[in-house]
Structures are given as structure tokens and as C-alpha cells.
Design a protein around this motif. Structure first.
Motif, PDB file in Angstrom:
ATOM      1  N   PHE A 263      67.046  40.456  45.716  1.00  0.00           N
ATOM      2  CA  PHE A 263      66.560  40.083  47.046  1.00  0.00           C
ATOM      3  C   PHE A 263      65.499  38.991  46.966  1.00  0.00           C
ATOM      4  CE2 PHE A 263      63.494  40.286  50.448  1.00  0.00           C
ATOM      5  CZ  PHE A 263      64.283  40.324  51.570  1.00  0.00           C
ATOM      6  N   LEU A 264      65.788  37.884  47.637  1.00  0.00           N
ATOM      7  CA  LEU A 264      64.846  36.783  47.801  1.00  0.00           C
ATOM      8  C   LEU A 264      65.143  36.126  49.142  1.00  0.00           C
ATOM      9  CD1 LEU A 264      65.103  35.308  44.200  1.00  0.00           C
ATOM     10  CD2 LEU A 264      63.024  36.311  45.175  1.00  0.00           C
ATOM     11  N   VAL A 265      64.164  35.472  49.705  1.00  0.00           N
ATOM     12  CA  VAL A 265      64.317  34.853  51.024  1.00  0.00           C
ATOM     13  C   VAL A 265      64.406  33.335  50.865  1.00  0.00           C
ATOM     14  CG1 VAL A 265      63.243  34.515  53.282  1.00  0.00           C
ATOM     15  CG2 VAL A 265      63.076  36.729  52.142  1.00  0.00           C
ATOM     16  N   ALA A 266      65.360  32.733  51.549  1.00  0.00           N
ATOM     17  CA  ALA A 266      65.547  31.281  51.470  1.00  0.00           C
ATOM     18  C   ALA A 266      64.411  30.546  52.168  1.00  0.00           C
ATOM     19  CB  ALA A 266      66.879  30.896  52.105  1.00  0.00           C
ATOM     20  N   ALA A 267      64.042  29.395  51.609  1.00  0.00           N
ATOM     21  CA  ALA A 267      63.044  28.525  52.234  1.00  0.00           C
ATOM     22  C   ALA A 267      63.641  27.174  52.592  1.00  0.00           C
ATOM     23  CB  ALA A 267      61.848  28.328  51.302  1.00  0.00           C
ATOM     24  N   ASN A 268      64.900  26.946  52.237  1.00  0.00           N
ATOM     25  CA  ASN A 268      65.524  25.661  52.550  1.00  0.00           C
ATOM     26  C   ASN A 268      65.725  25.513  54.058  1.00  0.00           C
ATOM     27  OD1 ASN A 268      68.544  26.326  53.297  1.00  0.00           O
ATOM     28  ND2 ASN A 268      68.105  27.577  51.494  1.00  0.00           N
TER      29      ASN A 268
ATOM     30  N   ALA B  95      60.755  26.194  36.762  1.00  0.00           N
ATOM     31  CA  ALA B  95      61.166  26.480  38.140  1.00  0.00           C
ATOM     32  C   ALA B  95      60.449  25.539  39.112  1.00  0.00           C
ATOM     33  CB  ALA B  95      60.848  27.934  38.488  1.00  0.00           C
ATOM     34  N   LYS B  96      59.164  25.345  38.900  1.00  0.00           N
ATOM     35  CA  LYS B  96      58.385  24.462  39.781  1.00  0.00           C
ATOM     36  C   LYS B  96      58.822  23.012  39.623  1.00  0.00           C
ATOM     37  CE  LYS B  96      54.359  27.501  39.941  1.00  0.00           C
ATOM     38  NZ  LYS B  96      52.935  27.692  39.557  1.00  0.00           N
ATOM     39  N   PHE B  97      59.201  22.626  38.416  1.00  0.00           N
ATOM     40  CA  PHE B  97      59.676  21.263  38.168  1.00  0.00           C
ATOM     41  C   PHE B  97      60.883  20.963  39.055  1.00  0.00           C
ATOM     42  CE2 PHE B  97      62.593  18.376  35.989  1.00  0.00           C
ATOM     43  CZ  PHE B  97      61.782  17.278  35.750  1.00  0.00           C
ATOM     44  N   TYR B  98      61.817  21.906  39.146  1.00  0.00           N
ATOM     45  CA  TYR B  98      63.011  21.693  39.972  1.00  0.00           C
ATOM     46  C   TYR B  98      62.686  21.763  41.462  1.00  0.00           C
ATOM     47  CZ  TYR B  98      66.668  21.191  36.505  1.00  0.00           C
ATOM     48  OH  TYR B  98      67.477  20.677  35.521  1.00  0.00           O
ATOM     49  N   LEU B  99      61.896  22.736  41.870  1.00  0.00           N
ATOM     50  CA  LEU B  99      61.582  22.880  43.289  1.00  0.00           C
ATOM     51  C   LEU B  99      60.787  21.695  43.825  1.00  0.00           C
ATOM     52  CD1 LEU B  99      60.659  26.668  43.363  1.00  0.00           C
ATOM     53  CD2 LEU B  99      62.615  25.598  44.524  1.00  0.00           C
ATOM     54  N   ASN B 100      59.968  21.104  42.992  1.00  0.00           N
ATOM     55  CA  ASN B 100      59.122  19.998  43.445  1.00  0.00           C
ATOM     56  C   ASN B 100      59.878  18.695  43.648  1.00  0.00           C
ATOM     57  OD1 ASN B 100      56.780  21.477  43.714  1.00  0.00           O
ATOM     58  ND2 ASN B 100      56.051  21.036  41.653  1.00  0.00           N
ATOM     59  N   LYS B 101      61.167  18.705  43.452  1.00  0.00           N
ATOM     60  CA  LYS B 101      62.000  17.544  43.786  1.00  0.00           C
ATOM     61  C   LYS B 101      62.362  17.554  45.273  1.00  0.00           C
ATOM     62  CE  LYS B 101      61.698  16.660  39.530  1.00  0.00           C
ATOM     63  NZ  LYS B 101      60.624  15.739  39.120  1.00  0.00           N
ATOM     64  N   PHE B 102      61.934  18.599  45.985  1.00  0.00           N
ATOM     65  CA  PHE B 102      62.238  18.753  47.411  1.00  0.00           C
ATOM     66  C   PHE B 102      60.928  18.952  48.178  1.00  0.00           C
ATOM     67  CE2 PHE B 102      65.799  19.985  44.893  1.00  0.00           C
ATOM     68  CZ  PHE B 102      66.912  19.515  45.571  1.00  0.00           C
ATOM     69  N   THR B 103      60.828  18.319  49.322  1.00  0.00           N
ATOM     70  CA  THR B 103      59.583  18.411  50.092  1.00  0.00           C
ATOM     71  C   THR B 103      59.264  19.842  50.513  1.00  0.00           C
ATOM     72  OG1 THR B 103      60.828  17.897  52.116  1.00  0.00           O
ATOM     73  CG2 THR B 103      59.769  16.064  50.979  1.00  0.00           C
ATOM     74  N   TRP B 104      60.285  20.654  50.685  1.00  0.00           N
ATOM     75  CA  TRP B 104      60.092  22.046  51.103  1.00  0.00           C
ATOM     76  C   TRP B 104      60.080  23.016  49.918  1.00  0.00           C
ATOM     77  CZ3 TRP B 104      64.163  24.626  49.149  1.00  0.00           C
ATOM     78  CH2 TRP B 104      65.365  23.911  48.942  1.00  0.00           C
ATOM     79  N   GLY B 105      60.290  22.511  48.698  1.00  0.00           N
ATOM     80  CA  GLY B 105      60.484  23.378  47.542  1.00  0.00           C
ATOM     81  C   GLY B 105      59.352  24.348  47.274  1.00  0.00           C
ATOM     82  N   HIS B 106      58.105  23.900  47.457  1.00  0.00           N
ATOM     83  CA  HIS B 106      56.962  24.777  47.199  1.00  0.00           C
ATOM     84  C   HIS B 106      56.993  26.016  48.085  1.00  0.00           C
ATOM     85  CE1 HIS B 106      54.743  23.726  50.934  1.00  0.00           C
ATOM     86  NE2 HIS B 106      55.449  22.612  50.827  1.00  0.00           N
ATOM     87  N   SER B 107      57.627  25.921  49.252  1.00  0.00           N
ATOM     88  CA  SER B 107      57.677  27.051  50.179  1.00  0.00           C
ATOM     89  C   SER B 107      58.462  28.226  49.620  1.00  0.00           C
ATOM     90  CB  SER B 107      58.304  26.611  51.510  1.00  0.00           C
ATOM     91  OG  SER B 107      57.565  25.578  52.097  1.00  0.00           O
ATOM     92  N   PHE B 108      59.415  27.934  48.742  1.00  0.00           N
ATOM     93  CA  PHE B 108      60.222  29.022  48.167  1.00  0.00           C
ATOM     94  C   PHE B 108      59.351  29.948  47.328  1.00  0.00           C
ATOM     95  CE2 PHE B 108      62.908  30.763  44.733  1.00  0.00           C
ATOM     96  CZ  PHE B 108      63.757  31.528  45.519  1.00  0.00           C
ATOM     97  N   ILE B 109      58.469  29.374  46.513  1.00  0.00           N
ATOM     98  CA  ILE B 109      57.560  30.196  45.720  1.00  0.00           C
ATOM     99  C   ILE B 109      56.571  30.913  46.626  1.00  0.00           C
ATOM    100  CG2 ILE B 109      55.770  30.189  43.945  1.00  0.00           C
ATOM    101  CD1 ILE B 109      58.487  29.645  42.790  1.00  0.00           C
ATOM    102  N   GLU B 110      56.057  30.230  47.630  1.00  0.00           N
ATOM    103  CA  GLU B 110      55.072  30.837  48.526  1.00  0.00           C
ATOM    104  C   GLU B 110      55.663  32.033  49.273  1.00  0.00           C
ATOM    105  OE1 GLU B 110      53.515  27.732  50.995  1.00  0.00           O
ATOM    106  OE2 GLU B 110      52.960  26.506  49.280  1.00  0.00           O
TER     107      GLU B 110
END
Length: 233
Positions: A126-131, A160-175
């Protein structure tokens, strides 16, 4: 189960339908790291290329495109797997990499996933999408979110952060998911990940019920104010 946590209600993300090609600068280079293992995907050409995170990773040369019937020896994220990703998969990721299926959630039933026949097929817990397309929806992660979640759970948090930070919204997934991602990353195997998933969902459901009750019944201060108001008439 949309809006499962208060964080989902409070967190604001870029709701643009297309991805910004520039990288996010929310994390410094010390907090992220390019992986030394292979990352790959099967692209079933079911998604809008302008919105597809997998296609963007391919353009950035951060993911290898596989032919539909091409085998992949590493960990494969697929909804027809029987085991959850867990820290026990770290060695498989390190030596053989991660692969993801890029297809539309709306067309999952018609996608020939069984033809992939992975040796290490895995489900995500279980994880929640941030896209922007599926924001706030459980399980319906984009390619980059699925890849990053697998990295995080198996101990590759900087990657994981390296990949997410290629997207403007990517940091929200971790948050959105940091609490439960940390729990999963401290489990021992797939069974314990499933157990923690169940506990987390039950806890969040109880919080939702408690919040609903608090909205249904006025607080004591509200009742007191109402009484004072009537006495002064």
C-alpha cells in the motif's frame, strides 16, 4: 480510500497534465545518488507519451526499454506477482536490477503480463500516488513512483530521490508516504511487509472514522456558546 491521510488533504502538488522536463531542485546532490544497477521497463504503448513518467525516464536515458517478450533477470514489478517487495530483495536489486511494466491502469486486464514470466515478480504494498494523474489514489503509482518505492524499501533511498527529483512533483511522493515507506524498509521479508501494510491501513481507517465522528458531533464549546446565546435573548 482516497484522501486516506491528512497529509493528502494538506499537501499541494503541481496538477499540470504534462511533466516538466526540468529536474526538481528540492534535494541537494548529497541526498540523492544515481544507482549502479540496471533499471528497465516494458512499454505497452498504452499511455499518453506526454504524461508518461517511464517515457520521460527513457528520454533522460535513466531506464532501458525492453521488448515485450524480452526476459529480465532482476526484480520485476507486476500486479500478477504473489509476493511483496521487501528489504530481502536488496541483493536481487543490487546484482540484477529493477524492471517495471509501463501500461495504463484502465487497460490492465488486457495487458499480457503473464508473457513476461519473471523470476522475481513482486507486488508493491500500500502506497498513495502523488503523480498529477492519480494523485491521492492508493496503489495506482506511475512508473517512476513504483521504481522509487522499490528502491526505498530495499534500502536505496538516495537512488529513489535521484529518480523522483526528475519530476517537479516527485518530492511529494516521499512526503505523502514517508511514514509507511520507513516502516516497510525496516521489515525483514514479504510476510512482515504485508503485516505492516494491514496495520497501517487499519490505523488510517480508524483515524478517518474518528475524524468523521468529530465532524458529526459539535464540540462542548460550541454547545456552551449556543446556550449562552439563548440565555441572553
Amino acid at each position: 480510500m482516497e484522501n486516506l491521510t491528512e497529509n493528502i488533504e494538506k499537501l499541494e502538488v503541481n496538477s499540470s497534465e504534462s511533466d516538466d522536463e526540468s529536474s526538481s531542485d528540492s534535494s541537494s546532490s548529497e541526498e540523492e545518488m544515481q544507482p549502479n544497477f540496471q533499471v528497465a521497463m516494458w512499454d505497452f504503448n498504452q499511455c499518453d507519451p506526454r504524461k508518461c513518467s517511464g517515457r520521460k525516464l527513457a528520454r533522460l536515458k535513466l531506464i532501458k526499454s525492453l521488448k515485450i517478450k524480452q526476459k529480465f533477470p532482476g526484480l520485476v514489478l507486476t500486479p500478477i506477482a504473489e509476493k511483496c517487495v521487501s528489504p530481502a530483495d536488496r541483493d536481487v536489486v543490487t546484482t540484477k536490477g529493477i524492471a517495471v511494466v509501463d501500461c495504463s491502469w484502465a487497460r490492465i486486464d488486457e495487458t499480457p503480463l503473464a508473457a513476461l514470466k519473471p523470476s522475481h515478480g513482486r507486488l508493491l504494498p500500500f502506497l498513495v500516488a502523488a503523480n498529477p494523474i492519480n494523485y491521492g489514489k492508493p496503489f495506482q503509482l506511475s512508473c517512476v513512483e513504483a521504481i522509487a518505492a522499490t528502491m526505498y524499501i530495499t534500502g536505496f533511498k538516495k537512488e529513489a530521490k535521484f529518480y523522483l527529483n526528475k519530476f517537479t512533483w516527485g518530492h511529494s511522493f516521499i512526503e505523502l508516504n514517508e511514514e509507511i515507506l520507513e516502516v516497510y524498509s525496516n521489515c525483514t521479508d514479504s510476510v512482515s511487509v504485508v503485516e505492516e501494510q494491514k496495520k497501517y491501513i487499519e490505523k488510517e481507517q480508524q483515524l478517518q472514522r474518528d475524524r468523521q465522528k468529530s465532524r458529526d458531533f459539535p464540540s462542548s464549546s460550541d454547545s456552551s456558546d449556543s446556550s449562552d446565546s439563548s440565555d441572553s435573548d
